[in-house]
Write an enzyme that holds these catalytic residues in place. Structure first.
Site, short mmCIF file in Angstrom:
data_model
loop_
_atom_site.label_atom_id
_atom_site.label_comp_id
_atom_site.label_asym_id
_atom_site.label_seq_id
_atom_site.Cartn_x
_atom_site.Cartn_y
_atom_site.Cartn_z
N LEU A 171 19.56 29.30 42.54
CA LEU A 171 19.58 30.16 41.86
C LEU A 171 21.19 31.30 42.25
CD1 LEU A 171 16.56 31.71 40.39
CD2 LEU A 171 18.32 29.82 39.02
N LYS A 172 21.03 31.22 44.07
CA LYS A 172 21.72 32.14 44.65
C LYS A 172 21.72 33.84 44.26
CE LYS A 172 25.42 27.90 44.78
NZ LYS A 172 24.38 27.03 43.79
N ASP A 215 21.78 40.43 44.83
CA ASP A 215 21.41 41.87 44.11
C ASP A 215 20.74 43.09 44.80
OD1 ASP A 215 20.71 43.93 41.58
OD2 ASP A 215 20.34 42.32 40.68
N THR A 270 31.42 25.62 49.01
CA THR A 270 32.04 23.97 49.23
C THR A 270 33.57 24.01 47.62
OG1 THR A 270 30.28 22.69 47.16
CG2 THR A 270 30.17 22.89 49.63
N GLY A 276 24.68 14.95 43.45
CA GLY A 276 24.12 15.65 42.22
C GLY A 276 24.76 14.64 41.67
#
Length: 232
Positions: free
Chosen positions: A61-62, A65, A119, A209
């Site tokens: 979720l990177k 905050d 990337t 992926g």
């Protein structure tokens, strides 16, 4: 048991497709990565399903905050038994420290890693953000902050893995997306490398992926990759 070095990115929007894919492979072949779109569309239902079927989950979720919000979010996510979660290293020292502190109250906490430079980015992208340095220098800078905050590791491209490994040692986890095979489409990736050279460069885990999720026989492809990786 030593984990597979492969993390498969579930690049789906529909959780049914992710479930269908998971039934074609084995948990001992890889861990599974769930990103924003799939998580929003499936919530923890999909995570629970995959965990019950033996898969370890990297929740990508990177997070980025203010420290207090990140601390509460990491604490909440950790209770679901995920294997790995990440924050943005650019969020700063206080944010990463808060994330790490949240896990001190959790039994069997997930691995906590920090994203450095995506990337999909190249030097010109950094310049547009007023960061006038080489990508490797910025990756090392952000990795150093993550290391000082006590995080388990970082995400970087395979291009930077060797220097990160040399500077921060063997206990610092390096996760590298941007994995592509010869003669395949790079899509939106810029700093790419084949899986075998990425592992040789120091990556602990390589994220793959579309080359796998779009394969007609992902089980067989994973077996072939693992067989070659085992000989490195």
């Amino acid at each position: 048991m030593k984990l597979s070095p492969i993390i498969v990115a579930l690049d789906y929007s529909n959780p049914k497709k992710a479930i269908s894919f998971s039934k074609k492979i084995s948990p001992d072949q890889c861990q599974l990565k769930i990103g924003h779109e799939l998580f929003i569309n499936s919530g923890f239902f999909l995570i629970n399903f995959l965990q019950k079927n033996g898969f370890k989950i990297f929740l990508d979720l990177k997070l980025y905050d203010i420290p207090n919000t990140i601390k509460k979010t990491i604490f909440s996510l950790a209770k679901f038994g995920i294997w790995m979660v990440n924050v943005h290293a650019s969020g700063g020292y206080n944010m990463m420290t808060a994330a790490k502190d949240a896990l001190s109250h959790i039994n069997n906490p997930p691995k906590l890693i920090a994203v450095t430079v995506l990337t999909s980015m190249e030097k010109s992208d950094l310049s547009k953000s007023k960061i006038f340095t080489k990508i490797i220098n910025h990756v090392i800078h952000l990795s150093n902050n993550a290391y000082k905050c006590g995080l388990d590791g970082i995400v970087c491209s395979p291009w930077e893995a060797e220097k990160v490994r040399k500077k921060f040692g063997n206990n610092f986890i390096i996760v590298t997306p941007g994995i592509r095979f010869k003669n395949t489409n790079y899509n939106d990736q810029k700093r790419v490398m084949n899986p075998y050279d990425a592992i040789k460069s120091g990556s602990n885990y390589i994220v793959i992926g579309r080359p796998i999720t779009k394969s007609s026989n992902p089980y067989l492809l994973l077996e072939k990759i693992l067989s070659k990786l085992n000989n490195i």
